[in-house]
Design a protein around this motif. Sequence first.
Motif, PDB file in Angstrom:
ATOM      1  N   VAL A 105      -5.336   5.735   1.286  1.00  0.00           N
ATOM      2  CA  VAL A 105      -5.097   4.594   0.388  1.00  0.00           C
ATOM      3  C   VAL A 105      -4.645   3.385   1.209  1.00  0.00           C
ATOM      4  CG1 VAL A 105      -3.757   3.755  -1.587  1.00  0.00           C
ATOM      5  CG2 VAL A 105      -4.492   6.144  -1.518  1.00  0.00           C
ATOM      6  N   ALA A 106      -3.785   3.636   2.199  1.00  0.00           N
ATOM      7  CA  ALA A 106      -3.335   2.543   3.086  1.00  0.00           C
ATOM      8  C   ALA A 106      -4.515   1.939   3.835  1.00  0.00           C
ATOM      9  CB  ALA A 106      -2.284   3.068   4.066  1.00  0.00           C
ATOM     10  N   ASP A 107      -5.450   2.804   4.277  1.00  0.00           N
ATOM     11  CA  ASP A 107      -6.665   2.306   4.964  1.00  0.00           C
ATOM     12  C   ASP A 107      -7.474   1.404   4.028  1.00  0.00           C
ATOM     13  OD1 ASP A 107      -5.943   3.786   7.182  1.00  0.00           O
ATOM     14  OD2 ASP A 107      -7.230   5.488   6.673  1.00  0.00           O
ATOM     15  N   ASP A 108      -7.640   1.844   2.767  1.00  0.00           N
ATOM     16  CA  ASP A 108      -8.394   1.043   1.789  1.00  0.00           C
ATOM     17  C   ASP A 108      -7.714  -0.298   1.537  1.00  0.00           C
ATOM     18  OD1 ASP A 108     -10.231   3.047   1.578  1.00  0.00           O
ATOM     19  OD2 ASP A 108      -9.489   3.831  -0.338  1.00  0.00           O
ATOM     20  N   LEU A 109      -6.387  -0.292   1.478  1.00  0.00           N
ATOM     21  CA  LEU A 109      -5.662  -1.547   1.264  1.00  0.00           C
ATOM     22  C   LEU A 109      -5.837  -2.506   2.440  1.00  0.00           C
ATOM     23  CD1 LEU A 109      -2.365  -0.203  -0.363  1.00  0.00           C
ATOM     24  CD2 LEU A 109      -4.044  -1.705  -1.453  1.00  0.00           C
ATOM     25  N   GLU A 110      -5.854  -1.962   3.654  1.00  0.00           N
ATOM     26  CA  GLU A 110      -6.092  -2.810   4.846  1.00  0.00           C
ATOM     27  C   GLU A 110      -7.475  -3.446   4.786  1.00  0.00           C
ATOM     28  OE1 GLU A 110      -5.460  -0.628   8.446  1.00  0.00           O
ATOM     29  OE2 GLU A 110      -3.294  -0.473   8.135  1.00  0.00           O
ATOM     30  N   ARG A 111      -8.481  -2.639   4.398  1.00  0.00           N
ATOM     31  CA  ARG A 111      -9.853  -3.185   4.286  1.00  0.00           C
ATOM     32  C   ARG A 111      -9.917  -4.255   3.197  1.00  0.00           C
ATOM     33  NH1 ARG A 111     -11.305   2.111   5.943  1.00  0.00           N
ATOM     34  NH2 ARG A 111     -11.220   3.005   3.841  1.00  0.00           N
ATOM     35  N   ALA A 112      -9.213  -3.996   2.063  1.00  0.00           N
ATOM     36  CA  ALA A 112      -9.205  -4.979   0.969  1.00  0.00           C
ATOM     37  C   ALA A 112      -8.557  -6.285   1.421  1.00  0.00           C
ATOM     38  CB  ALA A 112      -8.453  -4.403  -0.235  1.00  0.00           C
ATOM     39  N   GLU A 113      -7.475  -6.168   2.175  1.00  0.00           N
ATOM     40  CA  GLU A 113      -6.789  -7.369   2.678  1.00  0.00           C
ATOM     41  C   GLU A 113      -7.697  -8.163   3.616  1.00  0.00           C
ATOM     42  OE1 GLU A 113      -2.473  -8.544   4.618  1.00  0.00           O
ATOM     43  OE2 GLU A 113      -3.423  -6.654   5.185  1.00  0.00           O
ATOM     44  N   ALA A 114      -8.443  -7.445   4.453  1.00  0.00           N
ATOM     45  CA  ALA A 114      -9.365  -8.120   5.381  1.00  0.00           C
ATOM     46  C   ALA A 114     -10.484  -8.821   4.613  1.00  0.00           C
ATOM     47  CB  ALA A 114      -9.948  -7.098   6.357  1.00  0.00           C
ATOM     48  N   ASN A 115     -10.955  -8.205   3.520  1.00  0.00           N
ATOM     49  CA  ASN A 115     -12.036  -8.796   2.727  1.00  0.00           C
ATOM     50  C   ASN A 115     -11.565 -10.003   1.924  1.00  0.00           C
ATOM     51  OD1 ASN A 115     -14.106  -7.110   3.553  1.00  0.00           O
ATOM     52  ND2 ASN A 115     -13.631  -5.558   2.005  1.00  0.00           N
ATOM     53  N   ILE A 116     -10.277 -10.009   1.555  1.00  0.00           N
ATOM     54  CA  ILE A 116      -9.744 -11.155   0.808  1.00  0.00           C
ATOM     55  C   ILE A 116      -9.868 -12.429   1.636  1.00  0.00           C
ATOM     56  CG2 ILE A 116      -7.575 -12.194  -0.033  1.00  0.00           C
ATOM     57  CD1 ILE A 116      -6.810  -9.385  -1.060  1.00  0.00           C
ATOM     58  N   GLU A 117      -9.613 -12.306   2.943  1.00  0.00           N
ATOM     59  CA  GLU A 117      -9.695 -13.464   3.841  1.00  0.00           C
ATOM     60  C   GLU A 117     -11.136 -13.947   3.981  1.00  0.00           C
ATOM     61  OE1 GLU A 117      -7.020 -14.955   5.122  1.00  0.00           O
ATOM     62  OE2 GLU A 117      -5.760 -13.477   4.113  1.00  0.00           O
ATOM     63  N   LYS A 118     -12.108 -13.000   3.970  1.00  0.00           N
ATOM     64  CA  LYS A 118     -13.509 -13.358   4.222  1.00  0.00           C
ATOM     65  C   LYS A 118     -14.264 -13.776   2.968  1.00  0.00           C
ATOM     66  CE  LYS A 118     -13.795  -9.944   7.943  1.00  0.00           C
ATOM     67  NZ  LYS A 118     -14.364  -8.647   8.330  1.00  0.00           N
ATOM     68  N   SER A 119     -13.969 -13.131   1.836  1.00  0.00           N
ATOM     69  CA  SER A 119     -14.782 -13.313   0.627  1.00  0.00           C
ATOM     70  C   SER A 119     -14.112 -14.259  -0.366  1.00  0.00           C
ATOM     71  CB  SER A 119     -15.019 -11.952  -0.032  1.00  0.00           C
ATOM     72  OG  SER A 119     -15.729 -12.117  -1.227  1.00  0.00           O
ATOM     73  N   ASN A 120     -14.968 -14.960  -1.089  1.00  0.00           N
ATOM     74  CA  ASN A 120     -14.496 -15.848  -2.150  1.00  0.00           C
ATOM     75  C   ASN A 120     -14.873 -15.312  -3.529  1.00  0.00           C
ATOM     76  OD1 ASN A 120     -13.368 -17.715  -0.386  1.00  0.00           O
ATOM     77  ND2 ASN A 120     -15.302 -18.834  -0.140  1.00  0.00           N
ATOM     78  N   GLU A 121     -15.539 -14.149  -3.559  1.00  0.00           N
ATOM     79  CA  GLU A 121     -15.977 -13.571  -4.832  1.00  0.00           C
ATOM     80  C   GLU A 121     -14.802 -12.836  -5.497  1.00  0.00           C
ATOM     81  OE1 GLU A 121     -19.530 -11.210  -4.525  1.00  0.00           O
ATOM     82  OE2 GLU A 121     -20.328 -12.518  -2.957  1.00  0.00           O
ATOM     83  N   VAL A 122     -14.265 -13.473  -6.518  1.00  0.00           N
ATOM     84  CA  VAL A 122     -13.075 -12.955  -7.197  1.00  0.00           C
ATOM     85  C   VAL A 122     -13.366 -11.635  -7.903  1.00  0.00           C
ATOM     86  CG1 VAL A 122     -11.345 -13.435  -8.971  1.00  0.00           C
ATOM     87  CG2 VAL A 122     -12.145 -15.278  -7.489  1.00  0.00           C
ATOM     88  N   GLU A 123     -14.544 -11.546  -8.548  1.00  0.00           N
ATOM     89  CA  GLU A 123     -14.886 -10.333  -9.303  1.00  0.00           C
ATOM     90  C   GLU A 123     -15.024  -9.125  -8.382  1.00  0.00           C
ATOM     91  OE1 GLU A 123     -15.079  -9.583 -12.577  1.00  0.00           O
ATOM     92  OE2 GLU A 123     -14.202 -11.572 -12.834  1.00  0.00           O
ATOM     93  N   ALA A 124     -15.653  -9.333  -7.216  1.00  0.00           N
ATOM     94  CA  ALA A 124     -15.837  -8.235  -6.259  1.00  0.00           C
ATOM     95  C   ALA A 124     -14.475  -7.761  -5.733  1.00  0.00           C
ATOM     96  CB  ALA A 124     -16.725  -8.685  -5.107  1.00  0.00           C
ATOM     97  N   LEU A 125     -13.599  -8.728  -5.430  1.00  0.00           N
ATOM     98  CA  LEU A 125     -12.256  -8.384  -4.944  1.00  0.00           C
ATOM     99  C   LEU A 125     -11.446  -7.651  -6.015  1.00  0.00           C
ATOM    100  CD1 LEU A 125     -11.359 -11.702  -3.057  1.00  0.00           C
ATOM    101  CD2 LEU A 125     -11.876  -9.491  -2.033  1.00  0.00           C
ATOM    102  N   LYS A 126     -11.606  -8.116  -7.266  1.00  0.00           N
ATOM    103  CA  LYS A 126     -10.909  -7.497  -8.388  1.00  0.00           C
ATOM    104  C   LYS A 126     -11.367  -6.046  -8.570  1.00  0.00           C
ATOM    105  CE  LYS A 126     -10.013  -8.371 -13.281  1.00  0.00           C
ATOM    106  NZ  LYS A 126     -10.377  -9.231 -14.445  1.00  0.00           N
TER     107      LYS A 126
END
Length: 200
Positions: A105-126
């Motif tokens: 789960v911690a690994d998934d959260l790290e990947r999500a945090e990295a994607n937040i910086e790169k992506s602007n797609e709110v729905e995909a991040l959500k």
Amino acid sequence: MDTEKKLKETELQTEEIKKNLKENSDNNTSAEEQKTVNETENETTAEEKTPEEIIKELEAQIADLQKAMLYKVAEFENYRKRTIKEKADLILNGGKKVMEALLPVADDLERAEANIEKSNEVEALKEGLQLVFQKFTKTLESLGLKKIDAMGQDFSTDFHEAVAFVPGSDENKGKVIDCIQNGYTLNNQVIRYAKVAVGQ
């Protein structure tokens, strides 16, 4: 001294028994009874031991018992030390299983945090965040942690902590109207009570 005293008492008792037996045999005993008395006397004489022999036997028994006791004491001491070590290990590494389960789960959260910086797609991040949260919830459930279902339930001091009382209809009287903070059970034991508002 005590042994010699006991031996003398035993000898006196034996002599008294012999005397009684002889008296009984003199008073009209049959040949068979006389034979039995004689056999008993012979056995008693054969079984008699000197005080030195009895003392040696008793000393041997004492030595055997002392040896057995020392073995038991050593065995118990080893068991005690092993138990203390196991308890210390359990306290030290008790959370290891939980941590190992939470690492993905911690690994998934790290990947999500990295994607937040790169992506602007709110729905995909959500959507990604919801997936991580679902995985986190399932991991906790697999470890025995469950959320207490409070909303709409009858108020119970076994699972709920009332932080507010709200006037309401008769239908809501004594029922949980709002859950302010979720409660949890771990392996069916409450570790945090649900903080709730109860209808009056």
